[in-house]
Design a protein around this motif. Structure first.
Motif, PDB file in Angstrom:
ATOM      1  N   ARG A   1       0.852  -1.179   0.000  1.00 13.83           N
ATOM      2  CA  ARG A   1       0.000   0.000   0.000  1.00 13.83           C
ATOM      3  C   ARG A   1       0.889   1.230   0.000  1.00 13.83           C
ATOM      4  O   ARG A   1       2.099   1.153   0.136  1.00 13.83           O
ATOM      5  CB  ARG A   1      -0.932   0.012   1.222  1.00 13.83           C
ATOM      6  CG  ARG A   1      -1.971  -1.113   1.216  1.00 13.83           C
ATOM      7  CD  ARG A   1      -2.940  -0.951   0.055  1.00 13.83           C
ATOM      8  NE  ARG A   1      -4.042  -1.866   0.080  1.00 13.83           N
ATOM      9  CZ  ARG A   1      -4.132  -2.982  -0.644  1.00 13.83           C
ATOM     10  NH1 ARG A   1      -3.135  -3.358  -1.423  1.00 13.83           N
ATOM     11  NH2 ARG A   1      -5.206  -3.730  -0.585  1.00 13.83           N
ATOM     12  N   TYR A   2       0.286   2.405  -0.103  1.00 14.07           N
ATOM     13  CA  TYR A   2       1.065   3.635  -0.139  1.00 14.07           C
ATOM     14  C   TYR A   2       1.936   3.793   1.108  1.00 14.07           C
ATOM     15  O   TYR A   2       3.099   4.140   1.026  1.00 14.07           O
ATOM     16  CB  TYR A   2       0.143   4.851  -0.254  1.00 14.07           C
ATOM     17  CG  TYR A   2      -0.717   4.914  -1.496  1.00 14.07           C
ATOM     18  CD1 TYR A   2      -0.242   4.525  -2.749  1.00 14.07           C
ATOM     19  CD2 TYR A   2      -2.015   5.404  -1.412  1.00 14.07           C
ATOM     20  CE1 TYR A   2      -1.034   4.622  -3.879  1.00 14.07           C
ATOM     21  CE2 TYR A   2      -2.813   5.507  -2.541  1.00 14.07           C
ATOM     22  CZ  TYR A   2      -2.321   5.109  -3.773  1.00 14.07           C
ATOM     23  OH  TYR A   2      -3.107   5.211  -4.884  1.00 14.07           O
ATOM     24  N   SER A   3       1.352   3.572   2.277  1.00 10.53           N
ATOM     25  CA  SER A   3       2.084   3.778   3.522  1.00 10.53           C
ATOM     26  C   SER A   3       3.080   2.652   3.786  1.00 10.53           C
ATOM     27  O   SER A   3       2.760   1.470   3.630  1.00 10.53           O
ATOM     28  CB  SER A   3       1.116   3.864   4.705  1.00 10.53           C
ATOM     29  OG  SER A   3       1.841   3.905   5.925  1.00 10.53           O
ATOM     30  N   ALA A   4       4.260   3.027   4.252  1.00 13.14           N
ATOM     31  CA  ALA A   4       5.276   2.039   4.630  1.00 13.14           C
ATOM     32  C   ALA A   4       4.865   1.276   5.887  1.00 13.14           C
ATOM     33  O   ALA A   4       5.451   0.242   6.203  1.00 13.14           O
ATOM     34  CB  ALA A   4       6.615   2.739   4.859  1.00 13.14           C
TER      35      ALA A   4
ATOM     36  N   ALA B   1       3.835   9.453   6.224  1.00  5.91           N
ATOM     37  CA  ALA B   1       3.915  10.512   7.228  1.00  5.91           C
ATOM     38  C   ALA B   1       2.671  10.525   8.119  1.00  5.91           C
ATOM     39  O   ALA B   1       2.779  10.657   9.347  1.00  5.91           O
ATOM     40  CB  ALA B   1       4.106  11.874   6.554  1.00  5.91           C
ATOM     41  N   VAL B   2       1.508  10.388   7.518  1.00  8.13           N
ATOM     42  CA  VAL B   2       0.263  10.376   8.307  1.00  8.13           C
ATOM     43  C   VAL B   2       0.263   9.187   9.269  1.00  8.13           C
ATOM     44  O   VAL B   2      -0.063   9.330  10.455  1.00  8.13           O
ATOM     45  CB  VAL B   2      -0.976  10.362   7.386  1.00  8.13           C
ATOM     46  CG1 VAL B   2      -2.245  10.072   8.170  1.00  8.13           C
ATOM     47  CG2 VAL B   2      -1.086  11.679   6.634  1.00  8.13           C
ATOM     48  N   ASP B   3       0.656   8.014   8.772  1.00  9.62           N
ATOM     49  CA  ASP B   3       0.705   6.846   9.662  1.00  9.62           C
ATOM     50  C   ASP B   3       1.773   7.004  10.738  1.00  9.62           C
ATOM     51  O   ASP B   3       1.568   6.595  11.889  1.00  9.62           O
ATOM     52  CB  ASP B   3       0.934   5.563   8.867  1.00  9.62           C
ATOM     53  CG  ASP B   3      -0.358   5.006   8.278  1.00  9.62           C
ATOM     54  OD1 ASP B   3      -1.447   5.546   8.579  1.00  9.62           O
ATOM     55  OD2 ASP B   3      -0.281   4.021   7.518  1.00  9.62           O
ATOM     56  N   ALA B   4       2.919   7.593  10.403  1.00 16.48           N
ATOM     57  CA  ALA B   4       3.958   7.836  11.417  1.00 16.48           C
ATOM     58  C   ALA B   4       3.401   8.740  12.513  1.00 16.48           C
ATOM     59  O   ALA B   4       3.580   8.487  13.712  1.00 16.48           O
ATOM     60  CB  ALA B   4       5.195   8.464  10.769  1.00 16.48           C
TER      61      ALA B   4
END
Length: 183
Positions: free
Chosen positions: A105-108, A141-144
């Motif tokens: 997915r987009y988020s790491a 960044a949002v997930d971080a």
């Protein structure tokens, strides 16, 4: 502050002139700065996570298949690290503080062991580099932020094929997520 460096999606398909979803010249222009960040982090003993987009040939079930042309296909050259980032990786691969993780997915963070690996190492801040600023870097960044990590984004180490999206993302990182934007 205990930091980790994330190198997100700096692949042939995202950076090369003939890549399947290239960020163009903007994407290639950042490779030297990312490679320098990799060398600096390795010298300091900072954990480095290479997070790479993974797709399968003719996978019509993945949501990106409706949005973008096929890219970063398993086993294909387009999924390999690109340019001086590849060269920097080649000199440090095998080090116990260097990781190469697949992401779907987009988020790491989505569906990967990244958060657990960061927690095990006492990491509280992530430095985000790579491609594409307003897609995978933004979602990471949002997930971080949502996981409670501090965020650093070196502006010279992120790029996009969408200049307006790139500028919006940098503003969002700073003003909504409280990220530190470095030159």
């Amino acid at each position: 502050m205990k930091n980790a460096l994330l190198v997100i999606d700096y692949s042939y398909d995202f950076a090369a002139p003939d890549g399947k979803l290239t960020a163009g010249e903007a994407g290639r222009a950042i490779q030297g700065d990312i490679a320098e960040k990799i060398r600096e982090a390795h010298k300091k003993g900072t954990p480095i996570f290479f997070m790479m987009d993974l797709h399968y040939e003719e996978d019509m079930h993945h949501p990106e298949s409706r949005l973008f042309p096929p890219h970063n296909i398993e086993g294909m050259p387009g999924r390999e690290l690109y340019g001086t980032v590849l060269e920097a990786y080649e000199t440090i691969k095998g080090d116990p503080d260097v990781f190469f993780l697949d992401k779907r997915r987009y988020s790491a963070f989505a569906g990967t062991p990244l958060d657990q690996l960061l927690q095990e190492r006492g990491i509280n801040t992530v430095t985000l580099t790579g491609l594409v600023t307003d897609i995978c870097i933004m979602h990471t960044a949002v997930d971080a932020y949502n996981h409670g990590y501090g965020i650093v984004v070196p502006e010279s180490c992120v790029a996009s094929f969408n200049p307006e999206g790139h500028r919006y993302a940098l503003d969002h990182f700073k003003n909504t997520l409280g990220a530190t934007i470095e030159p």
